[in-house]
Design a protein around this motif. Sequence first.
Motif, PDB file in Angstrom:
ATOM      1  N   ALA A   1       0.830  -1.212   0.000  1.00 22.43           N
ATOM      2  CA  ALA A   1       0.000   0.000   0.000  1.00 22.43           C
ATOM      3  C   ALA A   1       0.861   1.256   0.000  1.00 22.43           C
ATOM      4  N   VAL A   2       1.918   1.262   0.823  1.00 19.95           N
ATOM      5  CA  VAL A   2       2.809   2.427   0.888  1.00 19.95           C
ATOM      6  C   VAL A   2       3.497   2.654  -0.454  1.00 19.95           C
ATOM      7  N   LEU A   3       3.989   1.585  -1.090  1.00 21.34           N
ATOM      8  CA  LEU A   3       4.672   1.714  -2.368  1.00 21.34           C
ATOM      9  C   LEU A   3       3.736   2.213  -3.463  1.00 21.34           C
ATOM     10  N   LEU A   4       2.494   1.738  -3.448  1.00 20.21           N
ATOM     11  CA  LEU A   4       1.529   2.208  -4.441  1.00 20.21           C
ATOM     12  C   LEU A   4       1.185   3.680  -4.220  1.00 20.21           C
ATOM     13  N   ILE A   5       1.109   4.075  -2.955  1.00 17.90           N
ATOM     14  CA  ILE A   5       0.853   5.490  -2.657  1.00 17.90           C
ATOM     15  C   ILE A   5       2.019   6.349  -3.145  1.00 17.90           C
ATOM     16  N   LEU A   6       3.257   5.879  -2.905  1.00 17.25           N
ATOM     17  CA  LEU A   6       4.424   6.614  -3.392  1.00 17.25           C
ATOM     18  C   LEU A   6       4.405   6.724  -4.913  1.00 17.25           C
ATOM     19  N   ALA A   7       4.023   5.634  -5.591  1.00 18.18           N
ATOM     20  CA  ALA A   7       3.956   5.672  -7.056  1.00 18.18           C
ATOM     21  C   ALA A   7       2.901   6.666  -7.524  1.00 18.18           C
ATOM     22  N   ALA A   8       1.753   6.690  -6.823  1.00 19.32           N
ATOM     23  CA  ALA A   8       0.692   7.633  -7.197  1.00 19.32           C
ATOM     24  C   ALA A   8       1.146   9.076  -6.983  1.00 19.32           C
ATOM     25  N   ILE A   9       1.826   9.324  -5.852  1.00 20.00           N
ATOM     26  CA  ILE A   9       2.325  10.673  -5.579  1.00 20.00           C
ATOM     27  C   ILE A   9       3.359  11.071  -6.619  1.00 20.00           C
ATOM     28  N   GLY A  10       4.291  10.155  -6.930  1.00 16.35           N
ATOM     29  CA  GLY A  10       5.306  10.446  -7.938  1.00 16.35           C
ATOM     30  C   GLY A  10       4.695  10.705  -9.304  1.00 16.35           C
ATOM     31  N   GLY A  11       3.679   9.913  -9.684  1.00 14.08           N
ATOM     32  CA  GLY A  11       3.031  10.125 -10.970  1.00 14.08           C
ATOM     33  C   GLY A  11       2.301  11.452 -11.044  1.00 14.08           C
TER      34      GLY A  11
END
Length: 372
Positions: free
Chosen positions: A23-33
């Motif tokens: 979940a944390v990694l997906l959130i980071l990916a969403a923020i980065g995108g």
Amino acid sequence: MSDIDQSLRIRAFLEKWSGVFLAVLLILAAIGGWWSYQVHATQDVEREEVVVEQWSESTAYEHSTVITNDSLVFEEGERVRNRPVYYVNLSRELDVTYVYEHTAETGSVNVTTDVRLQYRGVEGDTVLWQYAEPLASGRNDGVTNEDNHTVDAAVEIESVFETIRTIERQLGAAGTIEIRIVAASSVEGTLAGQSVSEAYESTMPMTVNPQTFRVLEMNTVDESGQQTETVERAVDPGTVETVGSILLFLLGIGGAAGLVFAQRSGYAAVSPEEREILDIHQQEQEFSEWITRGTFPSERDYEATILVDDLEGLVDVAIDTNKRVIKDEQLGVSTVLDGDFAYLYVRPDSPASDWLVNYADMTMDEFREFDF
């Protein structure tokens, strides 16, 4: 048995917290995108006032006189120009030309000018009286940067002294008399697309005595103007924003993909046997005060062996019998010796697991007669 392998600890930790990590990694990916989109797709716009045309307006005086009396220094009929001193005995009048001009590439103005000769009585910085005589006037319409507006005037030297004598006779000799030429211009029109409506005053002060006319520092106009436009331009994102947003997106996506791969490939999975080993380790830490490490003997003096299913149960036996738990690190075996019985717990990863489980209930004589 040695301590638990570090890789097992890591796999167990990943398995336990894999959902949170994902979940944390997906959130980071969403923020980065989202950050990368904001940086590249919605660039900031900077508004700036840009000067598209500049111009200036200026005034000036030119002065000269014609020599009417011959001398060793100047010849009769000679015109001397823009000198700081003119000699009364050699000339009858001082010729003055007032000039207005501008440098705007587009547009024109209408200029009207009145030129007068002004007398003032001063005492320090105080003006005691003031008197003016008109000298000339002029008007030019549609003045562009290719031409200018000029007004010519003449100052009769004898007339100036006559006016001064009249004023002194009427007022007395209080203060100092100053004379100056004053040009008042009205400028109306459009320069470089900008409306212009100005009133300018330019002066040429002089001091006089019976021998000379001295021209002092002039006070003329030197004004500038400009035409501006508002220009919008995209602001390039900084290196930190550009690289940082992409790295954050790749970190989130790459980490999530790696975690999913580790789960599906079994690297982050823990088998039931390994989980039991972890539970045993935790129990050993919890009941360490009841456990004594030792070496399991190759021969035993007990007639019966009881296999215990888990370490916690073996510790319960030790508590009930008031005995110590003996742990053999090499064999991975823990035992409680009580009279004729040996209570035995064998770890799943024990190298002696098969032998202990299959033959531990035999007597030593029976075990020796068995054909392996």
